[in-house]
Design a protein around this motif. Sequence first.
Motif, PDB file in Angstrom:
ATOM      1  N   ASP A   1       0.924  -0.918  -0.027  1.00  0.00           N
ATOM      2  CA  ASP A   1       0.397   0.378   0.283  1.00  0.00           C
ATOM      3  C   ASP A   1       0.718   1.636   0.088  1.00  0.00           C
ATOM      4  O   ASP A   1       0.688   2.665  -0.389  1.00  0.00           O
ATOM      5  CB  ASP A   1      -1.225  -0.257   1.404  1.00  0.00           C
ATOM      6  CG  ASP A   1      -2.561  -0.646   1.054  1.00  0.00           C
ATOM      7  OD1 ASP A   1      -2.245  -1.076  -0.234  1.00  0.00           O
ATOM      8  OD2 ASP A   1      -3.251  -1.257   1.905  1.00  0.00           O
ATOM      9  N   ARG A   2       1.825   1.154   0.411  1.00  0.00           N
ATOM     10  CA  ARG A   2       2.588   2.373   0.557  1.00  0.00           C
ATOM     11  C   ARG A   2       3.941   2.020   0.213  1.00  0.00           C
ATOM     12  O   ARG A   2       4.994   3.172  -0.169  1.00  0.00           O
ATOM     13  CB  ARG A   2       3.682   2.220   1.987  1.00  0.00           C
ATOM     14  CG  ARG A   2       2.772   2.572   3.097  1.00  0.00           C
ATOM     15  CD  ARG A   2       2.832   2.413   4.291  1.00  0.00           C
ATOM     16  NE  ARG A   2       1.824   2.847   5.501  1.00  0.00           N
ATOM     17  CZ  ARG A   2       0.714   2.529   5.346  1.00  0.00           C
ATOM     18  NH1 ARG A   2       0.175   1.264   4.994  1.00  0.00           N
ATOM     19  NH2 ARG A   2       0.302   2.476   5.921  1.00  0.00           N
ATOM     20  N   ILE A   3       3.821   1.997  -1.284  1.00  0.00           N
ATOM     21  CA  ILE A   3       4.731   1.183  -2.665  1.00  0.00           C
ATOM     22  C   ILE A   3       4.016   1.765  -3.982  1.00  0.00           C
ATOM     23  O   ILE A   3       3.068   0.407  -4.007  1.00  0.00           O
ATOM     24  CB  ILE A   3       5.618   0.344  -2.272  1.00  0.00           C
ATOM     25  CG1 ILE A   3       6.676   0.787  -1.285  1.00  0.00           C
ATOM     26  CG2 ILE A   3       7.113   0.264  -4.033  1.00  0.00           C
ATOM     27  CD1 ILE A   3       7.320  -1.675  -1.564  1.00  0.00           C
ATOM     28  N   ASP A   4       4.023   2.757  -4.452  1.00  0.00           N
ATOM     29  CA  ASP A   4       2.917   3.446  -6.053  1.00  0.00           C
ATOM     30  C   ASP A   4       3.536   2.305  -6.479  1.00  0.00           C
ATOM     31  O   ASP A   4       2.025   1.564  -7.866  1.00  0.00           O
ATOM     32  CB  ASP A   4       3.817   4.757  -6.325  1.00  0.00           C
ATOM     33  CG  ASP A   4       3.381   5.656  -5.281  1.00  0.00           C
ATOM     34  OD1 ASP A   4       2.621   5.569  -4.831  1.00  0.00           O
ATOM     35  OD2 ASP A   4       4.024   6.874  -5.765  1.00  0.00           O
ATOM     36  N   SER A   5       4.331   1.492  -7.003  1.00  0.00           N
ATOM     37  CA  SER A   5       4.329   0.544  -8.128  1.00  0.00           C
ATOM     38  C   SER A   5       3.684  -1.101  -7.596  1.00  0.00           C
ATOM     39  O   SER A   5       3.093  -1.656  -8.539  1.00  0.00           O
ATOM     40  CB  SER A   5       5.324  -0.051  -8.349  1.00  0.00           C
ATOM     41  OG  SER A   5       6.504  -0.287  -7.324  1.00  0.00           O
ATOM     42  N   LEU A   6       3.386  -0.985  -6.705  1.00  0.00           N
ATOM     43  CA  LEU A   6       2.890  -1.838  -5.978  1.00  0.00           C
ATOM     44  C   LEU A   6       1.613  -1.432  -5.092  1.00  0.00           C
ATOM     45  O   LEU A   6       0.873  -3.054  -4.625  1.00  0.00           O
ATOM     46  CB  LEU A   6       3.531  -2.759  -4.732  1.00  0.00           C
ATOM     47  CG  LEU A   6       5.042  -3.331  -5.693  1.00  0.00           C
ATOM     48  CD1 LEU A   6       6.256  -3.495  -4.163  1.00  0.00           C
ATOM     49  CD2 LEU A   6       5.287  -4.544  -6.160  1.00  0.00           C
ATOM     50  N   GLU A   7       1.349  -0.791  -5.412  1.00  0.00           N
ATOM     51  CA  GLU A   7      -0.417  -0.645  -4.646  1.00  0.00           C
ATOM     52  C   GLU A   7      -1.430  -1.251  -5.507  1.00  0.00           C
ATOM     53  O   GLU A   7      -2.498  -1.568  -4.254  1.00  0.00           O
ATOM     54  CB  GLU A   7      -0.822   0.893  -5.091  1.00  0.00           C
ATOM     55  CG  GLU A   7      -1.570   1.606  -3.997  1.00  0.00           C
ATOM     56  CD  GLU A   7      -1.943   2.858  -3.871  1.00  0.00           C
ATOM     57  OE1 GLU A   7      -2.878   3.496  -3.207  1.00  0.00           O
ATOM     58  OE2 GLU A   7      -1.264   3.335  -4.520  1.00  0.00           O
TER      59      GLU A   7
END
Length: 371
Positions: free
Chosen positions: A335-341
């Motif tokens: 949730d806190r890494i844009d590419s993995l959201e």
Amino acid sequence: MKQTVQFPFYAKFALILFIIVSVTALLYLGQSVIVPLLMALLFAILLRPVANFMEKKMKMPHVLACLLTVVLFVVFIGGIFYFISIQVVEMANDWNTMKTNLMQHYHNLQAYVKDTFELDRDQQEQLISKAADSSLDSGTSMVSTTLVSFSDTMMNLVLIPIYIFLILLYRNHFIKFLCKLFNEKHHEKLQQILATIKVSVQSYIIGLMIEFVIVSVLTSVGLMIIGMKYAILLGVITGLLNLIPYIGILIAGILTIVASLTGTTDLSIIVGIIVVNVVVQLIDNNLLVPMIVSSKVEINAIASIVGIIIGGILGGISGMFLAIPIMAIIKVIFDRIDSLEPWGYLLGDDLPRNFQWRKKRPEKPQATPEA
């Protein structure tokens, strides 16, 4: 100037599959080491406030605070299993009565098979004897597997408290290690992730403990009402097995029914056991789980079931127990890494009843940490 290399979709997809397969193989091959470490990590996160209280409020030395925290934890868990062992010993004292009741049920089953399938008792005995002979080898392998599993369990019972003590003792050292892995500009986001993981894991495990107590009490009271012997023991076992989502309550119901067959020749009590388990499960699923457990991790039902199955394949019962909190930790990171959201959103539970609550959550930082 840094240049970013863009891979085509099929290359990214193949790389993701390779990583998933590699991590899964690593977890499966190293489960004897990884599972106790993960169990110890979860309990260390839960016990961290206790160690902090002893160290800061009671002015204990750091080592003594960590050691006393682990001792109290071991005493608490040992007390539960001591109570169960006393009840099991009491149940073993009635072994002759249990054997008599089981033989009565066996003869009743033979009579039913004879009336329904027209097989006399000699033919039934021959079929059972053939089945027993054919399953002798598998039974031997099952016994050996059980002995290995028991030895592994005893080893874990020794290792997990040691791991908990060491994790509590070196917790600041591990946090500094994580800070050294990332650029300083990402330390604020790292602190947010660690703080969220701590709150999520602590809330989830405390919720499980509350759920365990309530389910145990409700089941014990229900079994007492229908006149079930060893109601408290079976209630506590049901509460423990219920810690394994979706599957545990079914196993507990089967064990309770088997226990009823050994305690009485009256089959009508099975209906009462089924009613008690269904009522407790309805209360658990519709009140306890949404209010106490699910609200702490926000993992949807599909992801939970798949995660529990995978956890069971990789780590057995311990893997089933670890599945939900590990998925919650992964979701916090995603949730806190844009590419993995998007993957974090896939794991989450975004039902309409949670929409307003989610709208009030503060926005997450937009910066992406370096790999």
